[in-house]
Design a protein around this motif. Sequence first.
Motif, PDB file in Angstrom:
ATOM      1  N   GLY A 267       8.221  16.228 -33.310  1.00 57.89           N
ATOM      2  CA  GLY A 267       7.079  15.837 -34.030  1.00 57.89           C
ATOM      3  C   GLY A 267       5.937  16.952 -34.279  1.00 57.89           C
ATOM      4  O   GLY A 267       5.979  17.932 -33.631  1.00 57.89           O
ATOM      5  N   SER A 268       5.459  16.659 -35.395  1.00 59.55           N
ATOM      6  CA  SER A 268       4.691  17.755 -36.188  1.00 59.55           C
ATOM      7  C   SER A 268       3.637  18.074 -35.218  1.00 59.55           C
ATOM      8  O   SER A 268       3.321  19.375 -34.947  1.00 59.55           O
ATOM      9  CB  SER A 268       4.056  17.239 -37.406  1.00 59.55           C
ATOM     10  N   ALA A 269       2.948  17.170 -34.435  1.00 58.00           N
ATOM     11  CA  ALA A 269       1.648  17.446 -33.453  1.00 58.00           C
ATOM     12  C   ALA A 269       2.228  18.200 -32.331  1.00 58.00           C
ATOM     13  O   ALA A 269       1.456  19.201 -31.948  1.00 58.00           O
ATOM     14  CB  ALA A 269       1.059  16.333 -33.172  1.00 58.00           C
ATOM     15  N   GLU A 270       3.386  17.901 -31.819  1.00 61.11           N
ATOM     16  CA  GLU A 270       3.626  18.711 -30.668  1.00 61.11           C
ATOM     17  C   GLU A 270       4.325  20.057 -30.918  1.00 61.11           C
ATOM     18  O   GLU A 270       3.973  21.092 -30.033  1.00 61.11           O
ATOM     19  CB  GLU A 270       5.081  17.935 -30.061  1.00 61.11           C
ATOM     20  N   LEU A 271       4.798  20.218 -32.194  1.00 63.10           N
ATOM     21  CA  LEU A 271       5.420  21.652 -32.712  1.00 63.10           C
ATOM     22  C   LEU A 271       4.347  22.368 -32.984  1.00 63.10           C
ATOM     23  O   LEU A 271       4.209  23.625 -32.500  1.00 63.10           O
ATOM     24  CB  LEU A 271       6.339  21.522 -33.753  1.00 63.10           C
ATOM     25  N   LYS A 272       3.282  22.178 -33.480  1.00 61.22           N
ATOM     26  CA  LYS A 272       1.937  22.639 -33.694  1.00 61.22           C
ATOM     27  C   LYS A 272       1.158  23.380 -32.487  1.00 61.22           C
ATOM     28  O   LYS A 272       0.845  24.478 -32.485  1.00 61.22           O
ATOM     29  CB  LYS A 272       0.841  22.005 -34.531  1.00 61.22           C
ATOM     30  N   LYS A 273       1.088  22.415 -31.678  1.00 65.88           N
ATOM     31  CA  LYS A 273       0.616  22.564 -30.287  1.00 65.88           C
ATOM     32  C   LYS A 273       1.511  23.619 -29.487  1.00 65.88           C
ATOM     33  O   LYS A 273       0.859  24.774 -28.997  1.00 65.88           O
ATOM     34  CB  LYS A 273       0.283  21.335 -29.546  1.00 65.88           C
ATOM     35  N   ALA A 274       2.585  23.609 -29.626  1.00 61.40           N
ATOM     36  CA  ALA A 274       3.615  24.604 -28.973  1.00 61.40           C
ATOM     37  C   ALA A 274       3.666  25.883 -29.694  1.00 61.40           C
ATOM     38  O   ALA A 274       3.475  26.906 -28.899  1.00 61.40           O
ATOM     39  CB  ALA A 274       4.920  23.965 -29.008  1.00 61.40           C
ATOM     40  N   SER A 275       3.428  25.882 -31.153  1.00 60.13           N
ATOM     41  CA  SER A 275       3.273  27.225 -31.462  1.00 60.13           C
ATOM     42  C   SER A 275       1.899  27.899 -31.368  1.00 60.13           C
ATOM     43  O   SER A 275       1.868  29.276 -31.038  1.00 60.13           O
ATOM     44  CB  SER A 275       3.475  26.767 -33.245  1.00 60.13           C
ATOM     45  N   LEU A 276       0.981  27.053 -31.389  1.00 58.79           N
ATOM     46  CA  LEU A 276      -0.368  27.556 -30.891  1.00 58.79           C
ATOM     47  C   LEU A 276      -0.265  28.129 -29.463  1.00 58.79           C
ATOM     48  O   LEU A 276      -0.624  29.419 -29.335  1.00 58.79           O
ATOM     49  CB  LEU A 276      -1.519  26.507 -30.960  1.00 58.79           C
ATOM     50  N   ASP A 277       0.267  27.438 -28.554  1.00 58.44           N
ATOM     51  CA  ASP A 277       0.413  27.934 -26.999  1.00 58.44           C
ATOM     52  C   ASP A 277       1.028  28.997 -26.994  1.00 58.44           C
ATOM     53  O   ASP A 277       0.927  30.104 -26.325  1.00 58.44           O
ATOM     54  CB  ASP A 277       0.839  26.762 -26.270  1.00 58.44           C
ATOM     55  N   ILE A 278       2.297  29.239 -27.791  1.00 53.55           N
ATOM     56  CA  ILE A 278       3.273  30.301 -27.446  1.00 53.55           C
ATOM     57  C   ILE A 278       2.852  31.559 -28.143  1.00 53.55           C
ATOM     58  O   ILE A 278       2.717  32.493 -27.700  1.00 53.55           O
ATOM     59  CB  ILE A 278       4.542  29.921 -27.903  1.00 53.55           C
ATOM     60  N   GLY A 279       1.915  31.293 -29.253  1.00 54.42           N
ATOM     61  CA  GLY A 279       1.407  32.376 -30.126  1.00 54.42           C
ATOM     62  C   GLY A 279       0.478  33.041 -29.438  1.00 54.42           C
ATOM     63  O   GLY A 279       0.279  34.297 -29.129  1.00 54.42           O
ATOM     64  N   LEU A 280      -0.214  32.380 -28.548  1.00 53.01           N
ATOM     65  CA  LEU A 280      -1.528  32.899 -27.927  1.00 53.01           C
ATOM     66  C   LEU A 280      -0.909  33.641 -26.775  1.00 53.01           C
ATOM     67  O   LEU A 280      -1.419  34.755 -26.258  1.00 53.01           O
ATOM     68  CB  LEU A 280      -2.392  31.775 -27.348  1.00 53.01           C
ATOM     69  N   ARG A 281       0.104  33.145 -25.989  1.00 53.23           N
ATOM     70  CA  ARG A 281       0.721  33.784 -24.889  1.00 53.23           C
ATOM     71  C   ARG A 281       1.194  35.109 -25.448  1.00 53.23           C
ATOM     72  O   ARG A 281       1.421  36.147 -24.495  1.00 53.23           O
ATOM     73  CB  ARG A 281       1.647  32.946 -24.361  1.00 53.23           C
ATOM     74  N   LEU A 282       1.987  35.114 -26.560  1.00 57.62           N
ATOM     75  CA  LEU A 282       2.731  36.563 -27.001  1.00 57.62           C
ATOM     76  C   LEU A 282       1.828  37.540 -27.869  1.00 57.62           C
ATOM     77  O   LEU A 282       1.985  38.572 -27.575  1.00 57.62           O
ATOM     78  CB  LEU A 282       3.775  36.119 -27.909  1.00 57.62           C
ATOM     79  N   PHE A 283       0.697  36.902 -28.351  1.00 50.94           N
ATOM     80  CA  PHE A 283      -0.217  37.953 -28.874  1.00 50.94           C
ATOM     81  C   PHE A 283      -1.645  37.446 -28.583  1.00 50.94           C
ATOM     82  O   PHE A 283      -2.392  36.906 -29.719  1.00 50.94           O
ATOM     83  CB  PHE A 283       0.000  37.345 -30.389  1.00 50.94           C
ATOM     84  N   PRO A 284      -1.899  37.648 -27.422  1.00 54.48           N
ATOM     85  CA  PRO A 284      -3.436  37.605 -27.129  1.00 54.48           C
ATOM     86  C   PRO A 284      -4.475  38.172 -27.842  1.00 54.48           C
ATOM     87  O   PRO A 284      -5.531  37.738 -28.188  1.00 54.48           O
ATOM     88  CB  PRO A 284      -3.529  37.816 -25.544  1.00 54.48           C
ATOM     89  N   SER A 285      -4.050  39.310 -28.503  1.00 58.05           N
ATOM     90  CA  SER A 285      -5.016  39.831 -29.300  1.00 58.05           C
ATOM     91  C   SER A 285      -5.512  39.413 -30.689  1.00 58.05           C
ATOM     92  O   SER A 285      -6.391  39.831 -31.335  1.00 58.05           O
ATOM     93  CB  SER A 285      -4.756  41.335 -29.577  1.00 58.05           C
ATOM     94  N   LEU A 286      -4.513  38.453 -31.079  1.00 49.46           N
ATOM     95  CA  LEU A 286      -4.741  37.657 -32.328  1.00 49.46           C
ATOM     96  C   LEU A 286      -5.631  36.092 -32.205  1.00 49.46           C
ATOM     97  O   LEU A 286      -5.228  35.310 -32.766  1.00 49.46           O
ATOM     98  CB  LEU A 286      -3.601  37.662 -33.059  1.00 49.46           C
TER      99      LEU A 286
END
Length: 170
Positions: A127-146
């Motif tokens: 689902g769109s909402a879960e995918l956006k949330k997961a993308s946000l969480d993983i992105g923050l974990r992999l790229f904390p400087s951003l």
Amino acid sequence: MPKLYIGIDNGTSGSVALLRDGSNPAYYEVPSFTEQSYTKAKQNISRIDRKKLKDMIISHLDTAVAVDDVLVVIERPCVNPGRFKTSISAVRALEAVLGVVEDLALPHIYTDSRAWQKSLLPKGVEGSAELKKASLDIGLRLFPSLENAIKKHKDADGLLIAEWARRAGL
């Protein structure tokens, strides 16, 4: 010199990431603007600002980067007859992005969202909402400087597309 990966989450509300080993990644919202629709209806449409997108990419190219050391990875647009307006907007956005990429003579490939999501997002996310949330969480974990840019955009799709390509050695 490591390869420069440019991940583009297609669309006027998408994102662009520039990722190279050994340097700071960059993450931006796709530059866009709103104008009167080309139809007779009284409505606005969003369009990609090609000049700003081109300038954004050029600012990350330097003389040390050969064209062969750059790969642009573009997420395929949503094309669904049941979502006509969304599909038309996505295809128009793709044409604008392709115009910029071709003007710069950069090599490019396409990916489906499922390909990079399967590699980087947790299993069972739907689902769109879960995918956006997961993308946000993983992105923050992999790229904390951003963190600020990722939180502002509310997902890290462009970054994750570039990271997927980098990990796959494309």
